[in-house]
Write an enzyme that holds these catalytic residues in place. Structure first.
Site, PDB file in Angstrom:
ATOM      1  N   SER A 132       0.853  -1.250   0.181  1.00  0.00           N
ATOM      2  CA  SER A 132       0.115   0.172   0.057  1.00  0.00           C
ATOM      3  C   SER A 132       0.888   1.020   0.004  1.00  0.00           C
ATOM      4  O   SER A 132       2.141   1.139   0.093  1.00  0.00           O
ATOM      5  CB  SER A 132      -1.117   0.139   1.342  1.00  0.00           C
ATOM      6  OG  SER A 132      -0.111   0.283   2.521  1.00  0.00           O
ATOM      7  N   GLY A 137       3.227   1.327   2.881  1.00  0.00           N
ATOM      8  CA  GLY A 137       4.369   0.394   3.068  1.00  0.00           C
ATOM      9  C   GLY A 137       3.978  -0.935   2.729  1.00  0.00           C
ATOM     10  O   GLY A 137       2.700  -0.908   2.081  1.00  0.00           O
ATOM     11  N   GLY A 138       4.855  -2.058   2.702  1.00  0.00           N
ATOM     12  CA  GLY A 138       4.451  -3.224   2.504  1.00  0.00           C
ATOM     13  C   GLY A 138       4.334  -4.063   3.416  1.00  0.00           C
ATOM     14  O   GLY A 138       4.464  -3.960   4.704  1.00  0.00           O
ATOM     15  N   ASP A 190     -11.932  -2.171  13.309  1.00  0.00           N
ATOM     16  CA  ASP A 190     -11.743  -2.394  11.733  1.00  0.00           C
ATOM     17  C   ASP A 190     -12.067  -3.832  11.377  1.00  0.00           C
ATOM     18  O   ASP A 190     -11.638  -4.428  10.731  1.00  0.00           O
ATOM     19  CB  ASP A 190     -10.164  -2.337  11.127  1.00  0.00           C
ATOM     20  CG  ASP A 190     -10.018  -2.090   9.897  1.00  0.00           C
ATOM     21  OD1 ASP A 190     -11.139  -1.582   9.223  1.00  0.00           O
ATOM     22  OD2 ASP A 190      -8.993  -2.154   9.409  1.00  0.00           O
TER      23      ASP A 190
END
Length: 858
Positions: free
Chosen positions: A234, A237-238, A364
């Site tokens: 994203s 970052g990874g 979330d």
């Protein structure tokens, strides 16, 4: 879910829209609201304001300077750079306002362009060096995100990249791309990948050498972790799977970039990583959350190492087990699924309760953030992951990063944020359409009624979920509350009303709201723009709409630079519709413009390429008798034939080569070889040349090589991680053309394939309603296939699962289900066209898809 859609949900509660179209100047940065400097000119392009001295000239390409900024220093950075460029006569551009800058640097923004706030255009390498030095000094100490596509100068916000200044375009791999010229003058793609690179013929200016060396000095060589797999990237970052080389323990490494990957509140990836670490350490006694293994820094990036959990995401398991996609599933399969889903739900609910008992809110919860173990003694145990928006329960409000299908409404706070998501999960486990609830919360009652009809679920399990979502007292799901009249004529009337009511003729960028693609390929085209909507209205007997037609004509005759040429995403589709609307001369004018472009370099496909171009030229040639159009249609067919000959094989490819998409060719009607097969078939019907029918068969077989037979016997396009039955990139579109080829020639292999494709159109559940990738495309397939009234009636009945009232009419959500769409490919116009096909209305079809001659009589 494609996270790119979320940035188009900020402006309008009903439709996807861009920030550019709706943000007033009052929301712009202070520098943007100043009068344009004397002797300068300004223009607006998307989110950018472009400034330059009147009459000034720049090279068409070269080294450009990009400057990044954070939300809290953007005004200050812009003020300094604005004054600097004004005083030196340097052209520049910048993102106009804070909201647009946030979206450009959001977690799921495009990584290749993210972080760019200001662009400065030096005239040559000498000026580049001076400006870089002076801007670096001027902005010393100002933070900003690292721009992944660029070379950063030191640790400040100044970056450089070689690329185009002028708007030039070329055709690469069959697609129109931004371009720069190589030393021979040939235009080649100007790549905007999330990694710094220069064209092979361009030398790095010497003063940049030390910065490149510093960039390359940071490596993973000395890390005590071996990275074995990239899970995903994203803009924040990874996410990587790896091993701790000191202990051999499997881990997941979460990377966070400073000042990047912002959420809606402007919080960056580093802050969220810290939140996650603190929450998981507070919950360390729970076996149903990941264990923190380590926290470390590499360069300026932070990493959180978590214990690896050998499990599968709940969303994937749901697809594997879900009986509503299997037309042959019986009562036993539905009961077994109900027991499993309820078992998983109860575990998740217990974990959320435990999180609340420890004073936190998870914040979330959705299908992608639940892992389920599938092997060993812990099989079917659920684990929650991704705690980066978790926080203390007291004062907790809806987080700035959220899944739209589970996010609580504004005003819901504290543990109730999780309780709302749990209510959505109750429905999503049995009918995964909860993304629509943001459009119409009352659809929860419809969903509960559908679930109660098919699954063995306690009545209170559903009624409590509906009460939470609708904020009304619990009641048993007695039946659909807002489901419209299911008669096809009534639905078509209400769809037409909604489409017409949604029109925005005062706008220049689009006439009808649709998919986010209209902000990339434009608002004119057949798939996503005005042309497709007007085609659906005309083909189903509505209209005329002279004002809408005039809107399309004005913009089609003066298209934007870089406009695509194809049938579905470009000007050929616009020309087709203009001719259909008796705007013959305007249609020919648009086609003449297309023939003056590099159309012979397009790919062979129907969406953007030569198959669609050839079909339109053949159609217009027959309608007008223009010899030049006949010649161009034959030339398009020859080019497609040559490209087919270069790849055609009768042997199915093995392994990964049998997959559609990724690094392999795509299958299906719009992007595969089925589109060229349609061109060959229509040319055969015109000429009687049997070699064209041979080529149609050969082309279809290339797509059939990338199909797979599912356990229920259905043949669908194989994308590796999923199979696709749909019209555009699935097997239904292949089946439509295949059936028409079989009307001209018997072929045992194609007949077997056609029978297997027919089985793919029986599913009671499709995630979306649209024509290209949803139930409407299945309806179109059935309408022309075998007149199976029971199968068609089932699809028409279940189409109402997605229906949403809009003003006095009825509308359908587009791709991802987050907003309504009126376009042909994804939304209400496509549903309208499919319903017309189900009614066997003459002309209610996609261009060139109706068979010609006696075989085409429906």
């Amino acid at each position: 879910m494609d996270k790119q859609y979320e940035r188009f949900c900020v402006t309008d509660p009903h439709f996807y829209d861009s920030l550019t179209s709706a943000r007033p100047e009052a929301t712009w940065f202070a520098a943007a609201r100043r009068p344009v400097p004397e002797g300068w000119q300004r223009e607006t392009l998307d989110d950018w304001l472009i400034y330059g001295p009147a009459g000034g000239e720049l090279p068409e390409q070269g080294w450009k300077i990009h400057i990044s900024a954070c939300l809290d220093n953007a005004d200050r950075v812009l003020d300094r750079v604005f004054g600097y460029c004004r005083d030196r006569g340097l052209p520049f551009k910048f993102i106009h306002g804070r909201a647009a800058l946030l979206m450009r640097n959001a977690k799921y923004a495009r990584r290749g362009t993210s972080g760019k706030f200001i662009t400065v255009y030096p005239r040559d390498d000498a000026e580049l060096e001076v400006v870089c030095k002076e801007l670096s000094e001027l902005l010393d100490g100002e933070p900003g995100p690292y721009i992944l596509s660029d070379l950063r100068l030191g640790d400040g916000p100044v970056h450089v990249r070689y690329g185009g200044f002028a708007a030039r375009y070329c055709v690469a791999d069959g697609v129109v791309e931004p371009a720069i010229a190589d030393p021979s003058g040939t235009l080649v793609p100007d790549r905007r990948d999330p990694v710094f690179r220069t064209p092979e013929w361009v030398s790095l200016p010497p003063f940049l050498g030390a910065h490149l060396a510093a960039r390359n000095a940071t490596t993973v060589v000395d890390l005590p972790y071996a990275i074995e797999e990239v899970i995903h990237f994203s803009n924040g970052g990874g996410l990587y799977r790896g091993t701790d080389t000191r202990t051999g323990e499997a881990v997941v490494l979460k990377e966070a970039r400073p000042h990047a990957g912002l959420d809606a509140d402007g919080v960056d990836a580093i802050a969220r990583l810290t939140r996650e670490q603190e929450a998981l350490e507070r919950l360390s006694d729970l076996a149903t959350v990941p264990r923190v293994h380590d926290r470390f820094r590499l360069g300026e990036h932070d990493f959180l190492a978590l214990a690896y959990i050998d499990a599968k995401p709940l969303n994937k398991l749901l697809v594997d087990r879900y009986p509503l996609i299997d037309a042959d599933a019986g009562a036993e399969e539905y009961q077994a699924y109900s027991r499993w889903a309820l078992h998983i739900y109860r575990q998740i609910e217990r974990t959320i309760d435990a999180v609340h008992e420890r004073g936190l809110v998870y914040g979330d919860l959705h299908l992608f953030n639940v892992l389920v173990r599938t092997d060993g003694p812990d099989a079917d145990t659920a684990v929650l992951i991704d705690f980066e928006v978790a926080g203390p329960a007291e004062g907790y409000r809806r987080p700035g990063l959220r899944n739209q299908g589970f996010a609580a409404p504004r005003g819901v706070t504290g543990p109730d944020v999780d309780r709302y998501a749990l209510a959505c999960l109750r429905l999503a486990l049995f009918l995964p359409l909860t993304a629509m609830l943001r459009l119409a919360p009352e659809k929860a009652r419809d969903f509960a009624a559908v679930i109660a009809e098919h699954f063995d679920v306690p009545e209170e399990f559903l009624s409590e979920a509906v009460a939470t979502i609708t904020a009304r007292p619990a009641a048993a799901p007695t039946g659909p509350q807002i489901r419209p009249d299911t008669s096809v004529p009534a639905m078509m009337r209400r769809l037409t009303d909604a489409i017409v009511d949604s029109a925005t003729p005062q706008r220049d960028d689009r006439l009808f709201p649709g998919d986010i693609e209209q902000f990339h390929s434009g608002g004119l085209n057949l798939a996503y723009g005005a042309a497709g909507v007007l085609h659906a209205l005309a083909a189903t007997g509505s209209g005329p709409f002279p004002g809408f037609e005039d809107w399309l004509v004005r913009r089609a005759l003066c298209p934007q630079s870089g406009s695509r040429l194809g049938l579905y995403d470009g000007l050929h589709g616009v020309a087709y519709v203009l001719h259909e609307l008796d705007r013959r001369q305007e249609a020919l004018d648009v086609v003449e413009r297309c023939l003056g472009e590099q159309w012979e370099q397009l790919g062979p496909d129907l969406m953007s390429g030569l198959a669609g171009v050839g079909l339109n030229l053949l159609h217009l040639a027959g309608a007008t008798g223009e010899t030049a159009l006949h010649d161009a249609a034959r030339r398009a067919t020859e080019l497609v034939s040559e490209r087919l000959a270069a790849v055609a094989t009768d042997d199915p490819p093995a392994g990964d080569l049998a997959v559609s998409g990724g690094r392999q060719p795509r299958a299906g009607l719009t992007h595969g070889w089925t589109g060229p097969a349609l061109l060959f078939l229509r040319m055969y019907e015109q000429t009687g040349d049997p070699t064209l029918l041979d080529r149609a068969v050969t082309a279809l077989r290339q797509d059939l090589h990338r199909c797979v037979v599912r356990p229920d016997g259905a043949l669908e396009v194989n994308e590796g991680w999923r199979t696709m039955p749909y019209l555009a990139q699935g097997s239904a579109g292949i089946g439509i053309v295949l059936d028409q080829v079989l009307a001209h020639r018997a072929d045992e292999g194609l007949t077997r394939a056609g029978d297997a494709i027919s089985l793919a159109a029986r599913s009671p559940f499709y995630a979306q309603a649209g024509l290209f990738a949803g139930r409407a495309g299945i309806i179109r397939y059935l309408a022309g296939h075998d007149r199976d009234d029971d199968r068609l009636a089932l699809q028409l009945r279940n189409l109402t699962w997605h229906a949403v009232p809009f003003r006095s009419g009825l509308a359908f959500p587009g791709d991802q289900l987050l907003r309504l769409s009126m376009d042909l490919a994804t939304g209400s116009a496509g549903v309208l066209l499919a319903l017309g096909a189900a009614q066997h209305e003459p002309g209610a079809d996609l261009p060139f898809l109706t068979p010609a001659g006696p075989a085409g009589t429906r």
